[in-house]
Motif scaffolding. Structure first.
Motif, PDB file in Angstrom:
ATOM      1  N   LEU A 253      -0.562  -4.946  -6.438  1.00 62.50           N
ATOM      2  CA  LEU A 253      -0.582  -3.525  -6.783  1.00 62.50           C
ATOM      3  C   LEU A 253      -1.554  -2.741  -5.911  1.00 62.50           C
ATOM      4  O   LEU A 253      -1.243  -1.627  -5.466  1.00 62.50           O
ATOM      5  N   THR A 254      -2.722  -3.292  -5.637  1.00 54.32           N
ATOM      6  CA  THR A 254      -3.655  -2.562  -4.778  1.00 54.32           C
ATOM      7  C   THR A 254      -3.090  -2.389  -3.377  1.00 54.32           C
ATOM      8  O   THR A 254      -3.325  -1.363  -2.725  1.00 54.32           O
ATOM      9  N   ASP A 255      -2.325  -3.359  -2.906  1.00 52.40           N
ATOM     10  CA  ASP A 255      -1.674  -3.224  -1.601  1.00 52.40           C
ATOM     11  C   ASP A 255      -0.646  -2.098  -1.630  1.00 52.40           C
ATOM     12  O   ASP A 255      -0.507  -1.344  -0.650  1.00 52.40           O
ATOM     13  N   ASP A 256       0.078  -1.969  -2.739  1.00 52.47           N
ATOM     14  CA  ASP A 256       1.068  -0.904  -2.854  1.00 52.47           C
ATOM     15  C   ASP A 256       0.397   0.465  -2.856  1.00 52.47           C
ATOM     16  O   ASP A 256       0.917   1.426  -2.267  1.00 52.47           O
ATOM     17  N   ILE A 257      -0.744   0.570  -3.530  1.00 56.54           N
ATOM     18  CA  ILE A 257      -1.479   1.843  -3.541  1.00 56.54           C
ATOM     19  C   ILE A 257      -1.933   2.200  -2.130  1.00 56.54           C
ATOM     20  O   ILE A 257      -1.775   3.348  -1.682  1.00 56.54           O
ATOM     21  N   ALA A 258      -2.468   1.207  -1.418  1.00 51.35           N
ATOM     22  CA  ALA A 258      -2.921   1.455  -0.045  1.00 51.35           C
ATOM     23  C   ALA A 258      -1.756   1.823   0.866  1.00 51.35           C
ATOM     24  O   ALA A 258      -1.890   2.685   1.753  1.00 51.35           O
ATOM     25  N   ARG A 259      -0.605   1.195   0.652  1.00 52.36           N
ATOM     26  CA  ARG A 259       0.552   1.433   1.517  1.00 52.36           C
ATOM     27  C   ARG A 259       1.005   2.884   1.475  1.00 52.36           C
ATOM     28  O   ARG A 259       1.453   3.436   2.492  1.00 52.36           O
ATOM     29  N   VAL A 260       0.888   3.537   0.303  1.00 48.57           N
ATOM     30  CA  VAL A 260       1.323   4.930   0.192  1.00 48.57           C
ATOM     31  C   VAL A 260       0.179   5.908   0.419  1.00 48.57           C
ATOM     32  O   VAL A 260       0.335   7.115   0.240  1.00 48.57           O
ATOM     33  N   GLY A 261      -0.995   5.384   0.819  1.00 49.97           N
ATOM     34  CA  GLY A 261      -2.111   6.256   1.166  1.00 49.97           C
ATOM     35  C   GLY A 261      -2.967   6.677   0.011  1.00 49.97           C
ATOM     36  O   GLY A 261      -3.827   7.564   0.166  1.00 49.97           O
ATOM     37  N   GLY A 262      -2.779   6.079  -1.169  1.00 49.92           N
ATOM     38  CA  GLY A 262      -3.555   6.464  -2.335  1.00 49.92           C
ATOM     39  C   GLY A 262      -4.953   5.882  -2.326  1.00 49.92           C
ATOM     40  O   GLY A 262      -5.273   4.971  -1.557  1.00 49.92           O
ATOM     41  N   ILE A 263      -5.797   6.423  -3.199  1.00 43.53           N
ATOM     42  CA  ILE A 263      -7.165   5.943  -3.381  1.00 43.53           C
ATOM     43  C   ILE A 263      -7.161   5.018  -4.592  1.00 43.53           C
ATOM     44  O   ILE A 263      -6.776   5.425  -5.688  1.00 43.53           O
ATOM     45  N   CYS A 264      -7.578   3.775  -4.412  1.00 43.60           N
ATOM     46  CA  CYS A 264      -7.603   2.814  -5.514  1.00 43.60           C
ATOM     47  C   CYS A 264      -9.005   2.775  -6.110  1.00 43.60           C
ATOM     48  O   CYS A 264      -9.983   2.511  -5.400  1.00 43.60           O
TER      49      CYS A 264
END
Length: 316
Positions: A253-264
Motif C-alpha cells: 500500500l505504501t508503494d501505491d501511495i508513492a506511485r501516485v505521488g501522495g504523501i504517506c
C-alpha cells in the motif's frame, strides 16, 4: 492570519496521557457498567462516540471476549437479541442514545460511559462509568472519547482479552506523550487533502481522525478501511494529498501511495519506534487544531456544532 491564545482544545489534547492512566486505574470501580466475558454486546454512540464504539467492538470480539456489534444509536436494531447494551455519551443528554436506553430498559442489561454525572443517562442506564476527569469544555471531542476507549481497552487487558499485536495501555500512554511532544510534520501540515485508513479496530480511529479534521478545521478528509484504498480512494491521492495509515500498512500500500505521488503518513506503522494507533490519533487531533488556527478558525468554537444534539419531541 488570526492569532489565538492556547486553545482549550489544545490543553485537553495534551492531558490525554494522564486521563488514560486514570481510566485504567478505575477499571475495577466501573466493572458494573462494562461487558462480562461471553456476553453478546451492542455498543452505541453518536458521532465520535460511535467511532470509539466501532474500535472497541473490533478489539473485544477479536480478543475473544464476546460477540460485539457497534451502531450509531439512531440505527440500533431493536428486536435483535443482546445480553448487554453499552452507551458511550460524553454529555449524557444525546437524544438518540437515551431513546435506545429507555426502549431496552428492563429487557437488556445496560451500561453507559459518560463525562457528566448530573445528566439523564445516570438513570437511563443500569450502571454508569463516570469519567468526569476527562470531561471537556471544548465542543470538539478529544480526550473524553479516547479516554472512554482507553477504559474499555484496559478492561480487556485486565481480562486477558487484548488481541494479538495490540499493546498494553501503558505503552499507549507513553506513545501519547511522544505524540504530544514531537513537532508535526511540515509536509503533512501543508497538505490540501487527507485520506485516513485503518484496519480492524483502527478503522474506527481513521473515521474519527477524518471527523476531527472536518469539525475543527473544515478540512477535506475521507476515511476508509485500508484495503479499500485501491478500490476508488486512490483516485484522489496525488501531490499535496496525504494518505494517513493507522497501524501497519497492508502489503504494497505504501508503494501505491508513492506511485501516485501522495504523501504517506504512517506514524503507527511497521517501524520499531511506531506509535500506538490510539496515540497516533492524538497526532491527528493536534493537526486538526493546527489547521484550524492556520485557517483563522477558533478550534474551541467550531462552526455549526454544539456540545450535544438534543432533539425536540415530535408532535403527537
Amino acid at each position: 492570519m488570526t492569532t489565538f491564545e492556547t486553545s482549550r482544545t489544545s490543553v485537553e489534547i495534551a492531558s490525554q496521557p494522564d486521563t488514560w492512566s486514570r481510566a485504567a486505574a478505575a477499571v475495577a470501580a466501573f466493572s458494573d457498567a462494562l461487558p462480562r466475558r461471553g456476553e453478546r454486546v451492542a455498543v452505541i454512540g453518536c458521532g465520535t462516540s460511535w467511532f470509539m464504539a466501532l474500535a472497541y467492538a473490533q478489539l473485544r470480539e477479536s480478543g475473544g471476549h464476546g460477540e460485539t456489534d457497534a451502531f450509531a444509536a439512531s440505527e440500533f436494531p431493536h428486536g435483535r437479541s443482546y445480553d448487554r447494551v453499552v452507551a458511550i455519551t460524553r454529555s449524557g443528554t444525546t437524544t438518540e442514545v437515551l431513546d435506545v436506553l429507555h426502549r431496552v430498559k428492563g429487557t437488556i442489561a445496560t451500561g453507559a460511559i459518560t463525562a457528566d454525572p448530573t445528566t439523564p443517562v445516570m438513570t437511563s442506564a443500569d450502571a454508569v462509568a463516570v469519567l468526569d476527569f476527562a470531561d471537556e469544555q471544548s465542543v470538539v471531542q478529544t480526550r473524553f472519547a479516547t479516554t472512554a476507549l482507553a477504559l474499555l481497552r484496559a478492561h480487556l487487558e485486565a481480562e486477558d482479552a487484548l488481541p494479538s499485536g495490540v499493546h498494553p495501555l501503558a505503552r499507549a500512554v507513553e506513545d501519547a506523550a511522544r505524540a504530544i511532544a514531537e513537532p508535526l510534520d511540515s509536509t503533512v501540515c501543508d497538505a490540501e487533502q487527507f485520506t485516513f485508513l485503518g484496519s480492524g479496530w483502527t478503522y474506527g480511529l481513521a473515521l474519527e481522525a477524518g471527523l476531527k479534521m472536518r469539525e475543527a478545521a473544515g478540512a477535506w478528509t475521507e476515511a476508509y478501511p485500508a484495503m479499500e484504498y485501491r478500490h476508488g480512494p486512490i483516485s484522489i491521492t496525488g501531490p499535496g494529498r496525504v494518505a494517513w495509515l493507522f497501524g501497519p500498512a497492508p502489503q504494497g500500500l505504501t508503494d501505491d501511495i508513492a506511485r501516485v505521488g501522495g504523501i504517506c503518513s504512517a506514524g503507527s506503522g511497521d517501524r520499531a519506534d511506531a506509535l500506538d494507533p490510539l496515540a497516533d490519533l492524538v497526532r491527528a487531533q493536534r493537526l486538526a487544531v493546527h489547521l484550524a488556527e492556520a485557517r483563522g478558525f477558533d478550534p474551541d468554537r467550531p462552526r455549526n456544532l454544539t456540545r450535544s444534539v438534543i432533539l425536540e419531541a415530535a408532535d403527537a
